[in-house]
Design a protein around this motif. Structure first.
Motif, PDB file in Angstrom:
ATOM      1  N   VAL A 178      41.861  10.712  30.687  1.00  0.00           N
ATOM      2  CA  VAL A 178      41.856  12.103  30.231  1.00  0.00           C
ATOM      3  C   VAL A 178      40.960  12.969  31.131  1.00  0.00           C
ATOM      4  O   VAL A 178      41.195  14.165  31.269  1.00  0.00           O
ATOM      5  N   MET A 179      39.989  12.346  31.761  1.00  0.00           N
ATOM      6  CA  MET A 179      39.094  13.093  32.665  1.00  0.00           C
ATOM      7  C   MET A 179      39.838  13.600  33.906  1.00  0.00           C
ATOM      8  O   MET A 179      39.391  14.538  34.552  1.00  0.00           O
ATOM      9  N   ALA A 180      40.967  13.005  34.226  1.00  0.00           N
ATOM     10  CA  ALA A 180      41.754  13.449  35.391  1.00  0.00           C
ATOM     11  C   ALA A 180      42.385  14.816  35.160  1.00  0.00           C
ATOM     12  O   ALA A 180      42.777  15.488  36.117  1.00  0.00           O
ATOM     13  N   VAL A 181      42.473  15.234  33.914  1.00  0.00           N
ATOM     14  CA  VAL A 181      43.048  16.542  33.602  1.00  0.00           C
ATOM     15  C   VAL A 181      42.187  17.666  34.175  1.00  0.00           C
ATOM     16  O   VAL A 181      42.708  18.692  34.624  1.00  0.00           O
ATOM     17  N   ILE A 182      40.884  17.468  34.206  1.00  0.00           N
ATOM     18  CA  ILE A 182      39.969  18.519  34.646  1.00  0.00           C
ATOM     19  C   ILE A 182      40.194  18.899  36.107  1.00  0.00           C
ATOM     20  O   ILE A 182      40.405  20.082  36.410  1.00  0.00           O
ATOM     21  N   PRO A 183      40.185  17.967  37.068  1.00  0.00           N
ATOM     22  CA  PRO A 183      40.459  18.392  38.444  1.00  0.00           C
ATOM     23  C   PRO A 183      41.887  18.877  38.653  1.00  0.00           C
ATOM     24  O   PRO A 183      42.132  19.745  39.496  1.00  0.00           O
ATOM     25  N   ILE A 184      42.842  18.366  37.878  1.00  0.00           N
ATOM     26  CA  ILE A 184      44.224  18.836  38.016  1.00  0.00           C
ATOM     27  C   ILE A 184      44.314  20.309  37.634  1.00  0.00           C
ATOM     28  O   ILE A 184      44.887  21.126  38.368  1.00  0.00           O
ATOM     29  N   ILE A 185      43.736  20.664  36.497  1.00  0.00           N
ATOM     30  CA  ILE A 185      43.718  22.073  36.072  1.00  0.00           C
ATOM     31  C   ILE A 185      42.948  22.917  37.075  1.00  0.00           C
ATOM     32  O   ILE A 185      43.365  24.018  37.444  1.00  0.00           O
ATOM     33  N   SER A 186      41.827  22.389  37.550  1.00  0.00           N
ATOM     34  CA  SER A 186      41.003  23.140  38.491  1.00  0.00           C
ATOM     35  C   SER A 186      41.738  23.416  39.795  1.00  0.00           C
ATOM     36  O   SER A 186      41.743  24.551  40.290  1.00  0.00           O
ATOM     37  N   PHE A 187      42.369  22.385  40.363  1.00  0.00           N
ATOM     38  CA  PHE A 187      43.112  22.586  41.610  1.00  0.00           C
ATOM     39  C   PHE A 187      44.268  23.562  41.409  1.00  0.00           C
ATOM     40  O   PHE A 187      44.583  24.346  42.304  1.00  0.00           O
ATOM     41  N   ALA A 188      44.898  23.530  40.230  1.00  0.00           N
ATOM     42  CA  ALA A 188      45.980  24.480  39.950  1.00  0.00           C
ATOM     43  C   ALA A 188      45.448  25.915  39.921  1.00  0.00           C
ATOM     44  O   ALA A 188      46.048  26.828  40.513  1.00  0.00           O
ATOM     45  N   MET A 189      44.317  26.126  39.255  1.00  0.00           N
ATOM     46  CA  MET A 189      43.745  27.477  39.173  1.00  0.00           C
ATOM     47  C   MET A 189      43.226  27.950  40.534  1.00  0.00           C
ATOM     48  O   MET A 189      43.401  29.110  40.908  1.00  0.00           O
ATOM     49  N   LEU A 190      42.609  27.043  41.273  1.00  0.00           N
ATOM     50  CA  LEU A 190      42.110  27.402  42.597  1.00  0.00           C
ATOM     51  C   LEU A 190      43.269  27.672  43.552  1.00  0.00           C
ATOM     52  O   LEU A 190      43.211  28.603  44.364  1.00  0.00           O
ATOM     53  N   GLY A 191      44.320  26.870  43.451  1.00  0.00           N
ATOM     54  CA  GLY A 191      45.511  27.102  44.273  1.00  0.00           C
ATOM     55  C   GLY A 191      46.148  28.447  43.966  1.00  0.00           C
ATOM     56  O   GLY A 191      46.563  29.169  44.874  1.00  0.00           O
ATOM     57  N   TYR A 192      46.225  28.783  42.683  1.00  0.00           N
ATOM     58  CA  TYR A 192      46.762  30.090  42.305  1.00  0.00           C
ATOM     59  C   TYR A 192      45.903  31.210  42.885  1.00  0.00           C
ATOM     60  O   TYR A 192      46.436  32.197  43.404  1.00  0.00           O
ATOM     61  N   THR A 193      44.587  31.053  42.817  1.00  0.00           N
ATOM     62  CA  THR A 193      43.686  32.078  43.351  1.00  0.00           C
ATOM     63  C   THR A 193      43.910  32.263  44.845  1.00  0.00           C
ATOM     64  O   THR A 193      43.982  33.400  45.331  1.00  0.00           O
ATOM     65  N   LEU A 194      44.040  31.169  45.593  1.00  0.00           N
ATOM     66  CA  LEU A 194      44.268  31.278  47.037  1.00  0.00           C
ATOM     67  C   LEU A 194      45.626  31.906  47.336  1.00  0.00           C
ATOM     68  O   LEU A 194      45.745  32.749  48.233  1.00  0.00           O
ATOM     69  N   TRP A 195      46.650  31.496  46.580  1.00  0.00           N
ATOM     70  CA  TRP A 195      47.984  32.065  46.776  1.00  0.00           C
ATOM     71  C   TRP A 195      47.976  33.555  46.463  1.00  0.00           C
ATOM     72  O   TRP A 195      48.510  34.362  47.224  1.00  0.00           O
ATOM     73  N   ARG A 196      47.349  33.925  45.368  1.00  0.00           N
ATOM     74  CA  ARG A 196      47.321  35.328  44.950  1.00  0.00           C
ATOM     75  C   ARG A 196      46.485  36.172  45.904  1.00  0.00           C
ATOM     76  O   ARG A 196      46.813  37.338  46.166  1.00  0.00           O
ATOM     77  N   ALA A 197      45.411  35.593  46.446  1.00  0.00           N
ATOM     78  CA  ALA A 197      44.590  36.321  47.419  1.00  0.00           C
ATOM     79  C   ALA A 197      45.379  36.606  48.686  1.00  0.00           C
ATOM     80  O   ALA A 197      45.281  37.697  49.264  1.00  0.00           O
ATOM     81  N   LYS A 198      46.168  35.642  49.119  1.00  0.00           N
ATOM     82  CA  LYS A 198      47.004  35.857  50.310  1.00  0.00           C
ATOM     83  C   LYS A 198      48.059  36.923  50.040  1.00  0.00           C
ATOM     84  O   LYS A 198      48.317  37.787  50.877  1.00  0.00           O
TER      85      LYS A 198
END
Length: 178
Positions: free
Chosen positions: A45-65
Motif C-alpha cells: 500500500v505504501m507504493a501508492v504514495i510515490p505513484i500518486i506523487s509522480f502523477a501529480m508532478l508529471g501533470y505539473t511539468l506537463w501543464r507548465a510546458k
C-alpha cells in the motif's frame, strides 16, 4: 516584484502552488501516515504514495510546458516556479527509489540483514525525502502567498521577461526570493 494583474490571473496563479502543496501535505504526509498504519499487513500500500506523487508532478511539468504558449504571462510564471520545484522533488524521489533498489539487491543478493536494509533505506532514502518535503512546504506556502500578492521572484522575471508587464512595486536588487 509586484505586478498589476487581474483577480482572475491571481486565482489561476494559485493553482500550481495548490496542486504542489496538496501533493506534499496530503500525499506525502497525511497519506503516508494513513498507509503506514496498514503497511504491516499490506506493505504494498505504501507504493501508492510515490505513484500518486509522480502523477501529480508529471501533470505539473506537463501543464507548465503547456502554459508557455497558452496562459497569461503572470500565470505562466507561477507554473514555471512549480515546475522547477517539481523537478527537484522528482530527483529526490528517484534518489529514494534507487536507495530502495540498492537495499533490495543488497538483501537478496548480497546477504545484508533485513535491519541493515531498513536502516539504509530509512536513513539514505526516506529521511532526505521527508526533509525535502518539509522545506518545500515552507517554500511553496510562501510562493502561494506571493501569488496572492501579485509578486514574482526576480529570477522568474529575468528568465521570462515581459516588456508589457506593469510593475507596481520594485524589490531591492539584493532581495532574493525563490
Amino acid at each position: 516584484m509586484r505586478f498589476e494583474v487581474s483577480e482572475q490571473e491571481i486565482k489561476q496563479a494559485n493553482i500550481p502552488h495548490e496542486i504542489f502543496l496538496t501533493n506534499l501535505i496530503g500525499n506525502h504526509i497525511l497519506m503516508a501516515v494513513a498507509a503506514g498504519g496498514i503497511a504491516g499487513s499490506f506493505p504494498w500500500v505504501m507504493a501508492v504514495i510515490p505513484i500518486i506523487s509522480f502523477a501529480m508532478l508529471g501533470y505539473t511539468l506537463w501543464r507548465a510546458k503547456r502554459s508557455l504558449s497558452q496562459d497569461p504571462w503572470y500565470v505562466m510564471c507561477h507554473w514555471q516556479i512549480c515546475a522547477r520545484r517539481s523537478r527537484i522533488f522528482i530527483g529526490m524521489l528517484l534518489l529514494m527509489l534507487c536507495v530502495m533498489a540498492l537495499g533490495w539487491v543488497g538483501h537478496v543478493y548480497g546477504g545484508m540483514m533485513k535491519e541493515a536494509v531498513i536502516a539504509l533505506v530509512g536513513g539514505m532514502g526516506i529521511l532526505p525525502v521527508m526533509g525535502t518535503v518539509l522545506v518545500l512546504i515552507i517554500i511553496e506556502s510562501d510562493s502561494l502567498y506571493h501569488a496572492n500578492q501579485a509578486k514574482l521572484p526576480n529570477w522568474v522575471v529575468i528568465r521570462f521577461p515581459n516588456p508589457d508587464a506593469r510593475v507596481v512595486q520594485q524589490q531591492p536588487p539584493s532581495a532574493v526570493t525563490g
